[in-house]
Design an enzyme around this catalytic site. Structure first.
Site, short mmCIF file in Angstrom:
data_model
loop_
_atom_site.label_atom_id
_atom_site.label_comp_id
_atom_site.label_asym_id
_atom_site.label_seq_id
_atom_site.Cartn_x
_atom_site.Cartn_y
_atom_site.Cartn_z
CB SER A 173 -0.91 0.01 1.23
OG SER A 173 -1.44 1.31 1.40
CG HIS A 175 -4.00 -1.61 -1.44
ND1 HIS A 175 -5.09 -2.39 -1.71
CD2 HIS A 175 -4.37 -0.80 -0.41
CE1 HIS A 175 -6.08 -2.08 -0.89
NE2 HIS A 175 -5.67 -1.10 -0.09
CG ASP A 217 -5.21 2.37 1.11
OD1 ASP A 217 -6.17 1.59 1.02
OD2 ASP A 217 -4.10 2.04 1.58
CG MET A 252 -8.20 7.17 2.86
SD MET A 252 -7.17 7.22 4.33
CE MET A 252 -6.54 5.55 4.32
CG HIS A 294 -9.39 0.13 -0.19
ND1 HIS A 294 -8.78 -0.10 1.03
CD2 HIS A 294 -10.73 0.14 0.05
CE1 HIS A 294 -9.72 -0.23 1.95
NE2 HIS A 294 -10.90 -0.07 1.40
CG MET A 310 -11.39 3.34 2.43
SD MET A 310 -9.86 3.24 3.37
CE MET A 310 -8.70 3.33 2.01
CG MET A 323 -11.72 -2.96 5.39
SD MET A 323 -10.30 -2.38 4.46
CE MET A 323 -9.39 -1.42 5.65
CG ASP A 356 -6.41 -2.99 3.24
OD1 ASP A 356 -5.27 -2.76 3.67
OD2 ASP A 356 -7.11 -2.14 2.66
C1 DX5 Z 1 -6.42 1.43 5.78
C2 DX5 Z 1 -5.96 1.11 4.39
C3 DX5 Z 1 -4.88 0.10 4.31
C4 DX5 Z 1 -3.56 0.58 4.90
C5 DX5 Z 1 -2.76 -0.61 5.31
O1 DX5 Z 1 -7.53 2.26 5.73
O2 DX5 Z 1 -7.06 0.59 3.64
O3 DX5 Z 1 -4.68 -0.32 2.97
O4 DX5 Z 1 -2.81 1.34 3.98
O5 DX5 Z 1 -1.65 -0.18 6.02
P1 DX5 Z 1 -0.87 -1.12 7.06
O6 DX5 Z 1 -0.37 -2.29 6.29
O7 DX5 Z 1 0.19 -0.24 7.59
O8 DX5 Z 1 -1.90 -1.54 8.10
ZN ZN Z 2 -6.63 -0.33 1.66
#
Ligand code: DX5
Ligand code: ZN
Length: 218
Positions: free
Chosen positions: A7, A32, A34, A36, A65, A67, A136, A174
């Site tokens: 990620s 990956h 993310d 947000m 991903h 969010m 998750m 994840d």
């Molecule tokens: C959290 C994200 C994850 C995050 C994982 O909201 O969806 O993908 O980046 O990070 P680590 O591996 O540090 O938990």
């Molecule tokens: Zn993620």
């Protein structure tokens, strides 16, 4: 062999091009990303420009991903940016079915991400239509959190359903993946592991060892 999705949330953004090339060279199958929005989750990260920026520098699967809430108004941008898989949280938009169908009509694969508070039962109706389920194992919003072990039973549940309904989604885990927690997920049958801080928290010379260590091949 389990597939690894570093990620980039935990990457050095000043050097993002090399951060992606380095995990690509180190054998990661997915990148990956993310996304947000400060609304669905209490944090901000990247927009679709990040996907567009990374697309020309790697042939690996761009695993996006979302969010964000709502989801639908932004789907076209993420498709056009060059995503290979787009996953979203169904509670973030009332048009889950419609969004699945829009993504499937493009060349993208589609995934559903399950917040720790959501039960498999609540997403069961979509399981025949999707390519990926993200379980998750942290509350979405931040990297570097502790792995929620009570979520791993969802792996067995999803494997059982996959067999029973003859579906072919992959199961991705994840959040909080490290040497110990990756073993738990692999033993339960996970197909893909996301790892942010565990990989990118190391120096770039160590990325390959870190990625290989969470595959538990030996
Ligand atoms: C959290 C994200 C994850 C995050 C994982 O909201 O969806 O993908 O980046 O990070 P680590 O591996 O540090 O938990
Ligand atoms: Zn993620």
């Amino acid at each position: 062999m389990v597939k690894i999705a570093p990620s980039i949330l935990a990457a050095d953004l000043l050097d993002i091009k090399n951060e992606v090339i380095n995990v690509d060279d180190a054998g990661a199958e997915f990148i990956h990303i993310d996304i947000m929005d400060g609304h669905f989750v209490p944090n901000l990260s990247f927009g679709y420009n990040m996907v567009k920026t990374l697309r020309p520098i790697t042939k690996k699967i761009l695993d996006v991903h979302l969010m964000i809430s709502p989801v639908e108004p932004f789907i076209k941008e993420f498709i056009d940016a060059g995503s290979d898989i787009i996953s979203f949280h169904p509670e973030a938009d009332k048009n889950t079915k419609e969004i699945i169908s829009i993504i499937k009509k493009s060349n993208c694969k589609v995934g559903i991400a399950i917040h720790p508070n959501i039960k498999i039962e609540e997403i069961k109706e979509f399981l025949n239509d999707i390519d990926l389920v993200i379980i998750m194992t942290v509350i979405p919003g931040f990297g570097g959190q502790k792995f929620l072990e009570d979520q791993v039973q969802k792996i067995s549940e999803l494997k059982e359903i996959r067999k029973n309904i003859n579906a072919n989604y992959e199961i991705e885990i994840d959040g909080g993946i490290n040497y110990q927690t990756s073993k738990i997920c692999i033993d339960k049958g996970a197909d893909i592991l996301v790892a942010g801080s565990y990989v990118y928290g190391a120096s770039k010379e160590e990325y390959k060892d870190k990625i290989n260590s969470i595959r538990h091949l030996t």
